[in-house]
Design a protein around this motif. Structure first.
Motif, PDB file in Angstrom:
ATOM      1  N   ASP A 167      -1.887   0.940  -5.667  1.00  0.00           N
ATOM      2  CA  ASP A 167      -1.164   0.071  -4.740  1.00  0.00           C
ATOM      3  C   ASP A 167      -1.097  -1.358  -5.269  1.00  0.00           C
ATOM      4  O   ASP A 167      -2.138  -1.972  -5.506  1.00  0.00           O
ATOM      5  CB  ASP A 167      -1.874   0.151  -3.391  1.00  0.00           C
ATOM      6  CG  ASP A 167      -2.074   1.607  -2.991  1.00  0.00           C
ATOM      7  OD1 ASP A 167      -1.097   2.345  -3.003  1.00  0.00           O
ATOM      8  OD2 ASP A 167      -3.228   1.990  -2.722  1.00  0.00           O
ATOM      9  N   ASP A 192       0.845  -1.201   0.000  1.00  0.00           N
ATOM     10  CA  ASP A 192       0.000   0.000   0.000  1.00  0.00           C
ATOM     11  C   ASP A 192       0.871   1.238   0.000  1.00  0.00           C
ATOM     12  O   ASP A 192       1.995   1.217   0.507  1.00  0.00           O
ATOM     13  CB  ASP A 192      -0.934   0.013   1.218  1.00  0.00           C
ATOM     14  CG  ASP A 192      -1.956   1.154   1.124  1.00  0.00           C
ATOM     15  OD1 ASP A 192      -2.452   1.417   0.006  1.00  0.00           O
ATOM     16  OD2 ASP A 192      -2.271   1.775   2.161  1.00  0.00           O
ATOM     17  N   LYS A 193       0.327   2.328  -0.561  1.00  0.00           N
ATOM     18  CA  LYS A 193       1.000   3.622  -0.686  1.00  0.00           C
ATOM     19  C   LYS A 193       2.209   3.546  -1.604  1.00  0.00           C
ATOM     20  O   LYS A 193       3.257   4.135  -1.345  1.00  0.00           O
ATOM     21  CB  LYS A 193       1.405   4.184   0.693  1.00  0.00           C
ATOM     22  CG  LYS A 193       0.249   4.303   1.663  1.00  0.00           C
ATOM     23  CD  LYS A 193      -0.859   5.224   1.173  1.00  0.00           C
ATOM     24  CE  LYS A 193      -2.006   5.302   2.176  1.00  0.00           C
ATOM     25  NZ  LYS A 193      -3.065   4.268   1.923  1.00  0.00           N
ATOM     26  N   THR A 194       2.061   2.811  -2.687  1.00  0.00           N
ATOM     27  CA  THR A 194       3.106   2.793  -3.710  1.00  0.00           C
ATOM     28  C   THR A 194       2.498   2.396  -5.055  1.00  0.00           C
ATOM     29  O   THR A 194       1.284   2.436  -5.227  1.00  0.00           O
ATOM     30  CB  THR A 194       4.299   1.937  -3.273  1.00  0.00           C
ATOM     31  OG1 THR A 194       5.319   2.069  -4.265  1.00  0.00           O
ATOM     32  CG2 THR A 194       3.934   0.469  -3.083  1.00  0.00           C
ATOM     33  N   GLY A 206      -5.853   8.322  -6.317  1.00  0.00           N
ATOM     34  CA  GLY A 206      -5.159   7.407  -5.406  1.00  0.00           C
ATOM     35  C   GLY A 206      -4.157   6.601  -6.189  1.00  0.00           C
ATOM     36  O   GLY A 206      -4.311   6.357  -7.373  1.00  0.00           O
ATOM     37  N   LYS A 207      -3.105   6.197  -5.513  1.00  0.00           N
ATOM     38  CA  LYS A 207      -2.077   5.400  -6.180  1.00  0.00           C
ATOM     39  C   LYS A 207      -2.569   3.973  -6.374  1.00  0.00           C
ATOM     40  O   LYS A 207      -3.369   3.476  -5.597  1.00  0.00           O
ATOM     41  CB  LYS A 207      -0.828   5.375  -5.295  1.00  0.00           C
ATOM     42  CG  LYS A 207       0.087   6.560  -5.521  1.00  0.00           C
ATOM     43  CD  LYS A 207       0.967   6.362  -6.725  1.00  0.00           C
ATOM     44  CE  LYS A 207       1.900   7.547  -6.872  1.00  0.00           C
ATOM     45  NZ  LYS A 207       2.375   7.716  -8.225  1.00  0.00           N
TER      46      LYS A 207
HETATM   47 MG    MG Z   1      -1.926   4.419  -2.976  1.00  0.00          MG
END
Ligand code: MG
Ligand code: 13P
Ligand code: 13P
Ligand code: MG
Ligand code: MG
Ligand code: MG
Length: 372
Positions: A232, A130-132, A229-230
């Motif tokens: 993920d 997550d967050k990538t 949003g990325k």
């Molecule tokens: Mg993300």
């Protein structure tokens, strides 16, 4: 042939973008339980990393199956309804299309799928982050399948010595290429060292002609044409018997390398390997996290998961990641913590440029300045 599919989406965060609410997981678990009962799936496991729900499924319908993709789509519609009732953040965030048509390509959810004939023993690891972004797997895949300092088997295992074939996608131009390693290592690194654009989509054993790894390669920002949003990512890696050993597959994550995607999808931060109970983001909406769920796939059954990073041997990586996070955070709004302008998911630049356009003046000539 067995197909292992991970299909994932962010259908609402609890709290903010940090985690998935237990009611969403329960909804997804009930949906997969029914799909197994109906015979659509052989087996399934619901997992999450940060605010993303992953459906880990085995079945016999192959990759890009309309039935499996539409089942995942319907399930994410249901979790979105629950997220709306609870007022969760960004309910339905990754569902970018109004209606399902054929498969999930370009619709928002991410997916990694791998088809194989089960070996007598079939150890696989499902990675969820997550967050990538999908290119976050590039460095890890390079180390697993091409770096003899990571993977001893490349040197000492007869079945691995011929190397691996990498399939790389250019997400900007929507084209793909394969590189045969080790011969084409340096050529390949020129591309995959730029993970915002070039993403390893699959890896194949050259000796066994078996597919060894698959990643999810959607870029939500490009799909939607605006920040949503990325994307993920998730990844499947098969292990052992001519493929990297489990420990060789986990080893790249002992170095918490930095990836794009933290805070507003717009910052670099270290990739923190964590146990499943720790798969929630916090500091600066991060640090970006990765979990590893190990399974033995046996007659289509997912025997597992084992929580592979729930192990003190990754403590030193976690410590390094926290130190790197302290260091990067102190850059505040400066690169390389903040992503380069073209990769920002949020930007005030266009409005700002328009507002101050008239105030820019030509730079003075060097000679003029000196003459004064
Ligand atoms: Mg993300
Ligand atoms: P075992 O002898 O425990 O099967 O281990 C083999 C191996 O390759 C470990 O990396
Ligand atoms: P997600 O892609 O996980 O929803 O994160 C969005 C974000 O920008 C958090 O800071
Ligand atoms: Mg989110
Ligand atoms: Mg997320
Ligand atoms: Mg997301």
């Amino acid at each position: 042939m067995t197909t292992l599919s991970i299909i994932k989406a962010d259908t609402g965060g609890f709290v903010g973008h940090s985690a998935v609410h237990p009611d969403l997981l329960a909804t997804a678990q009930e949906a997969v339980r029914r799909a197994v009962g109906d015979g659509l799936l052989l087996d399934a496991h619901v997992a999450s990393c940060g605010d993303d729900v992953s459906l880990i499924m085995t079945h016999e319908h192959g990759a890009d199956s309309e039935r499996v993709h539409s089942f995942a789509w319907d399930t994410f519609q249901q979790t979105t309804e629950v997220a709306k009732r609870l007022g969760l953040y960004g309910a339905g965030q990754d569902l970018l299309s109004d209606a399902f048509s054929g498969n999930l390509k370009g619709m928002g959810p991410g997916y990694a799928e791998l088809e194989f004939t089960e070996r007598p023993s079939e150890p696989v690891i499902c990675f969820l982050a997550d967050k990538t972004e999908p290119g976050a797997w590039n460095l890890a895949l390079y180390k697993m399948f091409a770096d003899p300092f990571n993977t001893a088997g490349l040197v000492i295992d007869e079945k691995m010595h011929a190397g691996f074939r990498f399939e790389v996608y250019d997400l900007f131009e929507e084209k793909r290429i394969t590189f045969d390693c080790p011969e084409e290592l340096y050529d390949m690194l020129m591309f995959i060292g730029a993970p915002a654009r070039y993403v390893v989509h699959a890896v194949q054993s050259r000796n066994l002609t078996e597919q060894a790894a698959a990643t999810s390669t959607q870029r939500l920002s490009l799909i939607a044409g605006k920040y949503v949003g990325k994307d993920d990512p998730v990844m499947i890696v098969r292990c052992q018997s001519g493929l990297p050993a489990v420990g060789e597959v986990l080893e790249p994550f002992s170095f918490p390398y930095t990836v794009g995607g933290a805070m507003r999808g717009s910052h670099h931060a270290p990739l923190l390997p964590v146990s499943i109970p720790d798969a929630h983001t916090a500091r600066f909406d991060g640090p970006p996290r990765v979990v590893a769920l190990g399974f033995q796939v046996t007659d289509g059954r997912l025997v597992g998961p084992r929580d592979m990073f729930a192990d003190p041997s990754f403590d030193s990586a976690r410590q390094q990641a926290n130190t790197a996070m302290d260091y990067l955070r102190r850059h505040g709004p400066f690169e390389p913590h903040r992503l380069p302008l073209e990769d920002l998911e949020y930007t005030t630049m266009r409005a700002l440029e328009a507002r101050i356009a008239q105030r820019w003046q030509p730079m003075p000539e060097v000679a003029t300045s000196l003459a004064r």
